[in-house]
Design an enzyme around this catalytic site. Structure first.
Site, PDB file in Angstrom:
ATOM      1  CD  GLU A  98      -4.455  15.169  -1.715  1.00  0.00           C
ATOM      2  OE1 GLU A  98      -5.260  15.940  -1.181  1.00  0.00           O
ATOM      3  OE2 GLU A  98      -3.374  14.864  -1.209  1.00  0.00           O
ATOM      4  CB  CYS A 149      -1.019   9.628  -4.320  1.00  0.00           C
ATOM      5  SG  CYS A 149       0.230   9.045  -3.189  1.00  0.00           S
TER       6      CYS A 149
END
EC number: 4.1.1.115
Length: 878
Positions: A502, A500
């Site tokens: 990171e 997502c």
């Protein structure tokens, strides 16, 4: 705060707007998106139509074949057995070439397909297939109310499995046999049995799951992935990997078990590569078979496809189409070898650019043809789904969190290398709105205005992507995070997003293999109830004292949180110890630099850098706002006693409990007529206390303190790789199911209602001072030591309309990043359109929104998450 705005939202469903007196919400209709796209060719239009009409189906061909081989090769060394079983599985998968596609291969036989990896977890799938009673309560609690026609297979011979998928009836029995075999051998149950006697904190972990501090059943079903493979490996050809492994074996003298394991690992890699090449050749044979019975021009396309598959992934690609096929083949190989969520392509535009430029110059391909291929890839990525327990379905539909990035700098030179292919990737995102892959814009101070404005255009299409990331800060984080491992500047720059939001190293960094989402809302609830969970009656911890002061609240909160963060991190270390002995990554290791050279898989210190394991979080802003409200109303203004405050909270501030009505939406909560008048004033006062996101130091200082303490705890624990844990502040959409198991919280949020979605996102409707105030609150926290932060914002389309609006939008993001911001993502949509989509879903089949770290089709989200997106403050101006 704007007087009683949140209370009005609860009772009427109104969306908060800024400026508060804006008239954009007062008209009868809604303002449509400024930027719209359609597939650029008839071919991709047809592909999109087929995808949109596809049903979500389970395909059990892979686990059945893999398990057959695994049993057949019993007695072989682990890595050899893994490689042989994977090879057998690939050789026995049915090659399916879909109409119109030029890039082929997929994990399943279906246009929206998922498979299952029983090596990780079995119990939830057994319950799904047998319609077991033990799943019914969880399915009810975590139901996906927005389930649409994509999740209802009305064909004869299919049966529902879980909430989102269906399975062929003839596959149920053989799959149950596979699951029964793995039931006592999978990571979930082997680690659980082991830890019952070996893990001192085991009962604390069980209690934490029961009360909702961690995700519940099937935690291990999503425990792998979130990394950026070394896709350049496939551009060199897998025969090169085979040769390297053979040379390593030939020059190695086995003297110890560790050395023997290296040889076994290399043998396993050889088998895996052979299986991959055989699988591609099977597709080539199928393409030639179809060509014999297919008229022109499709006949020629199929023959060209066969030629590509006979070349790659075995040998290096010679042109753009071969390179795209090679990269896609690598993607499918990796996600077919494991659970592997968030396996992200990273900066494919940079990898493909030399092939594109050469073919463009040679007249082999046109810009329009390349755009068509980029649109096709969006469909290919989106066909790959995954199935999870009910809790995970409520979190993320069936999204696989694959992330394609543009921008950033050249790792070697540190110079801007924006290229035309990245423009096409963004244009494909406009033309072909699909949930996979999500897009990310890596914005550096050196990024060209041209690419930034193209990314702004894509954002204005309203699909929730690209998310925007401060690339320069990502590099700074990497230099800090991997300093002990001697990271080079080149490797620090070679990064993108793994999953997502990171930060991940491309091809050199250890996968972030776990799915934990810590529930901050439940923690503050436990802190105010002396360690007892009101919902279940379970006491999770002794020594939590009755509250007499603000310091007691703070101390109780950090004591509970620190303990259970440590419980989870230590628990997961032991889970991975089991995973290494059950399902070490073979193909995933081949596509990670240094693993083959080191003779070690990614799971066991094979990577160049191994210090990337993170712990996730949701609901922190609820806690921060709640602490601020208690501090102000009880101990500073002395307007209420603690007993009065807690009584109001325990009575859900005079509203009906959502669980009683099955209503977990933050909008349109039902008033309890017998209680409401008693608690209406205190609820109003709580909602009007200072809230994070308004540049108010009173609450922002608490926000910083809460996160600094969280970061302190993560950094003090050691991972299974021997490095410190890293803070990752994102929720995906865990804030939905976490909210359902959490009672009313001291910020005025009602019981069962969705928690705040990320680390920097304001509680919906509470950021009343505008977007500048929100980002000024956010930058008070230094995110350098964080692998991620998450900020959701929502703008009305009129706020950034036109060329000038785009320039102002980019300037806003650049200013935020120059102030120290790391990430921001946007929904550019009129909330009236979203409400209309709730009322008339048939008119909005391809409407997408940004939920948290991913975009999803509106119709496939549960209503509580839909309402949370609607409730987010809508900015009418920058």
């Amino acid at each position: 705060m704007q007087e009683s705005l949140v209370l009005e939202m609860l009772q009427t469903g109104k969306t908060a707007t800024w400026p508060a007196n804006s008239g954009t919400q007062d008209g009868e209709g809604f303002v449509d998106k400024e930027v719209k796209g359609v597939p650029s060719t008839d071919r991709t239009k047809r592909m999109k139509e087929r995808f949109m009409n596809a049903k979500c189906k389970m395909d059990m061909e892979a686990p059945i074949a893999y398990t057959k081989a695994w049993r057949m090769y019993e007695g072989k060394p682990l890595y050899v057995r893994r490689g042989l079983s994977y090879k057998y599985m690939l050789e026995h998968l049915t090659p399916v070439i879909r109409p119109d596609e030029l890039i082929t291969m997929s994990k399943t036989r279906y246009d929206r397909g998922a498979t299952q990896v029983p090596q990780f977890a079995t119990d939830f799938m057994i319950s799904f297939l047998t319609q077991a009673e033990d799943q019914k309560d969880e399915a009810k609690l975590f139901s996906v109310e927005g389930k649409d026609e994509a999740h209802t297979v009305d064909e004869e011979g299919w049966t529902p499995v879980g909430q989102l998928f269906s399975i062929r009836e003839e596959e149920v029995k053989p799959m149950l046999e596979v699951l029964e075999y793995w039931k006592t051998r999978c990571v979930e149950n082997v680690s659980d049995e082991w830890m019952k006697t070996s893990f001192p904190m085991y009962q604390d972990y069980i209690n934490a799951k029961k009360v909702g501090l961690f995700p519940g059943s099937g935690l291990h079903a999503g425990c792998d992935g979130r990394w950026i493979p070394a896709y350049d490996v496939v551009l060199g050809g897998l025969n090169k990997v085979i040769d390297e492994c053979k040379k390593n074996i030939a020059k190695t003298v086995v003297t110890t078990k560790d050395v023997a394991d290296k040889v076994f690992f290399w043998q396993g890699c050889i088998y895996a590569c052979e299986g991959a090449i055989a699988w591609a050749n099977n597709y080539a044979k199928e393409a030639r078979r179809l060509a014999e019975i297919t008229p022109e021009p499709r006949k020629t396309e199929l023959l060209q496809m066969a030629e590509r598959l006979e070349r790659v992934p075995a040998e290096p690609p010679r042109n753009f189409m071969e390179a795209v096929q090679a990269l896609w083949t690598a993607q499918i190989l990796i996600i077919s070898d494991s659970l592997a969520l968030g396996v992200s392509p990273g900066r494919w535009g940079k990898l493909l650019e030399p092939y594109y430029e050469k073919d463009l110059a040679d007249g082999v391909i046109t810009k329009e043809q390349a755009l068509e291929v980029m649109e096709m890839l969006r469909i290919k990525f989106s066909t790959e789904e995954y199935i999870t327990p009910s809790l995970w379905a409520a979190m993320a539909s069936s999204n696989s969190f694959m992330n394609l990035a543009v921008g950033g700098l050249d790792p070697k030179t540190g110079q801007c290398t924006d290229n035309e292919l990245e423009d096409l990737i963004l244009q494909a995102g406009i033309n072909m709105p699909t949930p996979q892959p999500t897009l990310s814009m890596l914005l550096s101070n050196k990024t060209s205005d041209h690419l930034a404005l193209k990314a702004a255009e894509c954002t204005k299409a309203g699909n929730g992507y690209p998310a925007w990331f401060n690339y320069d800060m990502m590099v700074e984080h990497n230099l800090w995070c991997y300093a002990d491992e001697g990271i080079t500047m080149e490797d620090a720059r070679n990064c993108a997003l793994s999953g997502c939001v990171e930060n991940g190293l491309a091809g050199t960094g250890h996968p972030i293999a776990h799915p934990a989402f810590y529930n901050e809302g439940k923690t503050i609830e436990l802190a105010l109830h002396e360690g007892v969970d009101p919902r279940t009656g379970i006491k999770v911890m002794d020594g939590i004292k009755p509250v007499e002061s603000y310091e007691d609240v703070w101390n109780n909160f950090v004591k509970i949180r620190e303990h259970f963060m440590r419980v989870y991190m230590r628990y997961w270390n032991e889970v991975v110890a089991c995973q290494r002995d059950i399902h070490p990554k073979i193909m995933g290791s081949i596509f990670m630099h240094d693993c083959v050279e080191n003779g070690r898989p990614v799971d066991n210190l094979g990577c160049r850098y191994n210090g990337s394991v993170t712990l996730l979080d949701s609901g922190t802003v609820n806690v921060v706002n709640g602490l601020a409200a208690m501090k102000k109303l009880i101990w500073e203004d002395h307007k209420y006693t603690y007993a009065e405050f807690k009584e109001a909270m325990d009575n859900n501030f005079g509203f009906v409990l959502g669980a009683e009505k099955g209503n977990f939406s933050m909008l349109n909560q039902e008033i309890d007529p017998e209680k409401h008048m008693k608690y209406a004033q205190i609820h109003r006062d709580i909602l009007n206390c200072p809230k994070f996101g308004n540049d108010d130091d009173f609450v922002d200082d608490i926000f910083v303190k809460v996160w600094q303490d969280y970061d302190r705890v993560t950094g003090s624990e050691t991972t299974y790789n021997g490095y410190r844990w890293i803070t990752a502040a994102l929720s995906i959409s865990a804030h939905g199911p976490h909210g359902r198991v959490t009672g009313a919280t001291p910020d005025g949020r009602l019981a069962g209602v969705t928690l705040c979605d990320g680390i920097l996102s304001a509680s919906p409707g509470t950021d009343v001072n505008g977007p500048i105030a929100l980002i000024r609150s956010g930058v008070k926290l230094d995110p350098t030591t964080f692998a991620s932060v998450q900020l959701n914002m929502k703008f009305h389309p009129s706020a950034i309309r036109g060329e000038e609006g785009s320039k102002n939008f980019v300037d806003f993001i650049r200013s935020y990043f120059n102030m120290g911001g790391y990430h921001v993502q946007f929904n550019i949509v009129d909330s009236k359109m979203l409400r209309d989509a709730q009322d008339k879903p048939q008119n909005y089949r391809d409407l997408m929104v940004r939920v948290a770290g991913f975009s999803a089709y509106w119709n496939e989200l549960g209503k509580p998450i839909q309402d949370e997106v609607i409730a987010r403050t809508e900015y009418d101006a920058l």
